[in-house]
Design a protein around this motif. Structure first.
Motif, PDB file in Angstrom:
ATOM      1  N   MET A 102       0.828  -1.196   0.000  1.00  0.00           N
ATOM      2  CA  MET A 102       0.000   0.000   0.000  1.00  0.00           C
ATOM      3  C   MET A 102       0.868   1.253   0.000  1.00  0.00           C
ATOM      4  O   MET A 102       0.558   2.236  -0.685  1.00  0.00           O
ATOM      5  CB  MET A 102      -0.945  -0.012   1.210  1.00  0.00           C
ATOM      6  CG  MET A 102      -1.960  -1.146   1.177  1.00  0.00           C
ATOM      7  SD  MET A 102      -3.057  -1.194   2.627  1.00  0.00           S
ATOM      8  CE  MET A 102      -4.130   0.193   2.272  1.00  0.00           C
ATOM      9  N   ASP A 103       1.985   1.221   0.734  1.00  0.00           N
ATOM     10  CA  ASP A 103       2.879   2.383   0.770  1.00  0.00           C
ATOM     11  C   ASP A 103       3.568   2.617  -0.564  1.00  0.00           C
ATOM     12  O   ASP A 103       3.837   3.763  -0.942  1.00  0.00           O
ATOM     13  CB  ASP A 103       3.931   2.199   1.870  1.00  0.00           C
ATOM     14  CG  ASP A 103       3.338   2.305   3.268  1.00  0.00           C
ATOM     15  OD1 ASP A 103       2.221   2.852   3.391  1.00  0.00           O
ATOM     16  OD2 ASP A 103       3.975   1.829   4.224  1.00  0.00           O
ATOM     17  N   LYS A 104       3.875   1.543  -1.269  1.00  0.00           N
ATOM     18  CA  LYS A 104       4.565   1.656  -2.558  1.00  0.00           C
ATOM     19  C   LYS A 104       3.629   2.018  -3.701  1.00  0.00           C
ATOM     20  O   LYS A 104       4.084   2.218  -4.826  1.00  0.00           O
ATOM     21  CB  LYS A 104       5.278   0.345  -2.876  1.00  0.00           C
ATOM     22  CG  LYS A 104       6.442   0.027  -1.942  1.00  0.00           C
ATOM     23  CD  LYS A 104       7.045  -1.322  -2.272  1.00  0.00           C
ATOM     24  CE  LYS A 104       8.191  -1.668  -1.325  1.00  0.00           C
ATOM     25  NZ  LYS A 104       8.742  -3.027  -1.605  1.00  0.00           N
ATOM     26  N   GLY A 105       2.332   2.080  -3.427  1.00  0.00           N
ATOM     27  CA  GLY A 105       1.388   2.427  -4.477  1.00  0.00           C
ATOM     28  C   GLY A 105       0.991   1.266  -5.373  1.00  0.00           C
ATOM     29  O   GLY A 105       0.374   1.479  -6.426  1.00  0.00           O
ATOM     30  N   VAL A 106       1.357   0.042  -4.955  1.00  0.00           N
ATOM     31  CA  VAL A 106       1.015  -1.126  -5.769  1.00  0.00           C
ATOM     32  C   VAL A 106      -0.492  -1.272  -5.894  1.00  0.00           C
ATOM     33  O   VAL A 106      -1.028  -1.524  -6.982  1.00  0.00           O
ATOM     34  CB  VAL A 106       1.633  -2.406  -5.159  1.00  0.00           C
ATOM     35  CG1 VAL A 106       1.186  -3.637  -5.943  1.00  0.00           C
ATOM     36  CG2 VAL A 106       3.152  -2.304  -5.159  1.00  0.00           C
ATOM     37  N   PHE A 107      -1.197  -1.100  -4.791  1.00  0.00           N
ATOM     38  CA  PHE A 107      -2.641  -1.248  -4.826  1.00  0.00           C
ATOM     39  C   PHE A 107      -3.304  -0.125  -5.622  1.00  0.00           C
ATOM     40  O   PHE A 107      -4.385  -0.300  -6.168  1.00  0.00           O
ATOM     41  CB  PHE A 107      -3.206  -1.304  -3.409  1.00  0.00           C
ATOM     42  CG  PHE A 107      -2.922  -2.616  -2.710  1.00  0.00           C
ATOM     43  CD1 PHE A 107      -2.296  -3.659  -3.381  1.00  0.00           C
ATOM     44  CD2 PHE A 107      -3.269  -2.797  -1.392  1.00  0.00           C
ATOM     45  CE1 PHE A 107      -2.032  -4.854  -2.750  1.00  0.00           C
ATOM     46  CE2 PHE A 107      -3.007  -3.997  -0.743  1.00  0.00           C
ATOM     47  CZ  PHE A 107      -2.387  -5.026  -1.423  1.00  0.00           C
ATOM     48  N   ASP A 108      -2.665   1.036  -5.666  1.00  0.00           N
ATOM     49  CA  ASP A 108      -3.203   2.117  -6.499  1.00  0.00           C
ATOM     50  C   ASP A 108      -3.189   1.712  -7.971  1.00  0.00           C
ATOM     51  O   ASP A 108      -4.112   2.042  -8.724  1.00  0.00           O
ATOM     52  CB  ASP A 108      -2.383   3.390  -6.297  1.00  0.00           C
ATOM     53  CG  ASP A 108      -2.581   3.997  -4.914  1.00  0.00           C
ATOM     54  OD1 ASP A 108      -3.661   3.771  -4.337  1.00  0.00           O
ATOM     55  OD2 ASP A 108      -1.673   4.681  -4.429  1.00  0.00           O
ATOM     56  N   ARG A 109      -2.144   0.985  -8.368  1.00  0.00           N
ATOM     57  CA  ARG A 109      -2.085   0.515  -9.754  1.00  0.00           C
ATOM     58  C   ARG A 109      -3.127  -0.566 -10.017  1.00  0.00           C
ATOM     59  O   ARG A 109      -3.653  -0.676 -11.127  1.00  0.00           O
ATOM     60  CB  ARG A 109      -0.680  -0.001 -10.071  1.00  0.00           C
ATOM     61  CG  ARG A 109       0.381   1.092 -10.073  1.00  0.00           C
ATOM     62  CD  ARG A 109       1.670   0.634 -10.725  1.00  0.00           C
ATOM     63  NE  ARG A 109       2.362  -0.359  -9.928  1.00  0.00           N
ATOM     64  CZ  ARG A 109       3.256  -0.063  -8.987  1.00  0.00           C
ATOM     65  NH1 ARG A 109       3.529   1.204  -8.713  1.00  0.00           N
ATOM     66  NH2 ARG A 109       3.872  -1.020  -8.321  1.00  0.00           N
TER      67      ARG A 109
END
Length: 271
Positions: A102-109
């Motif tokens: 979540m911090d790395k933005g993986v879920f945003d992708r």
């Protein structure tokens, strides 16, 4: 009052069924992704590979003589305890890795992909089951190498492994909840370890409860990890199922019933 036609009801049921099947497929795909991450970064397995080896050798040969008279007599007590300790410790990784993604933005992708929104969370928890299996196999393999021979037989050992994995998977929902609400991965790990270490050492894992002060005996007896460890010991050492087995399964079911909906709700709100 507006009534839905039979055709509309059937269409809605078909759509729900299709949505559920898609979520299952997407979750399995995400679980495969999690396993690929482990293959590419095998150091993620260090906790479940080295911990059973180190703890078995350390506790057996350092405390075995003092507690059970000799190392061999201590094995029936310590191996099931190390099994539970390793699996519960491995369940912490669920929350830590979830927070890191979540911090790395993986879920945003993932949001931009045509997949079920719940699949990244479900897939991560499914992939952890493989880690639990590896940890359980290594624990008993190490125990066998140092002379442990479970009297309950292979069937009881297999049942103990399934039981322990089920309990660990249930507890992983607690750490997954920490993962979706914490600020960073370090705080998830810190909170989790702060809770786990007292629970493990204030249990019947390493020493007989009767050797503790009276007030500490009470804590150890009500400790849920004590019930899990006792259930595992009864299975692998005697091939029997007692009250602790049922209590542990009820506790695992209660954890899932409480934390799974809360975790999913918070995750869906933030994902």
């Amino acid at each position: 009052m507006k009534h839905m036609s039979p055709q509309s009801t059937a269409h809605r049921q078909l759509k729900n069924r299709a949505s559920f099947s898609q979520a299952v497929r997407n979750s399995l795909t995400m679980a495969y992704r999690g396993l690929l991450k482990v293959r590419r970064t095998p150091e993620q397995l260090f906790d479940i590979t080295f911990q059973p080896i180190i703890f078995t050798l350390m506790f057996t040969y350092v405390f075995g003589g003092a507690i059970a008279g000799n190392a061999h007599n201590y094995l029936p007590m310590i191996i099931p305890a190390i099994l539970i300790q390793t699996l519960i410790g491995a369940s912490v990784v669920s929350g830590v890795q979830l927070r890191e993604d979540m911090d790395k933005g993986v879920f945003d992708r993932f949001k931009s992909l045509p997949i079920a929104r719940i699949s990244p969370l479900a897939g991560a928890l499914l992939a952890d089951v493989v880690r639990y299996v590896i940890a359980a196999v290594l624990t008993f393999a190490m125990g066998f190498l140092v002379g442990y021979r479970p009297e309950g037989g292979i069937t009881s050992v297999a049942l103990a492994v399934v039981f322990s994995i089920g309990c660990a998977w249930a507890i992983s929902w607690i750490f997954a909840f920490f993962g979706v609400i914490a600020r960073n991965a370090a705080s998830v790990q810190g909170i989790s370890m702060l809770a786990l270490f007292p629970l493990m050492f204030l249990s019947n894992a390493f020493v007989p409860v009767k050797t503790m002060p009276d007030w500490l005996q009470w804590i150890a007896k009500v400790n849920p990890l004590s019930h899990m460890i006792t259930a595992a010991r009864e299975l692998v050492n005697h091939g029997t199922i007692g009250a602790d087995f049922a209590l542990s399964l009820l506790g695992a079911a209660a954890i899932i019933a409480i934390f799974a909906p809360i975790t999913v709700r918070v995750y869906m709100r933030r994902a």
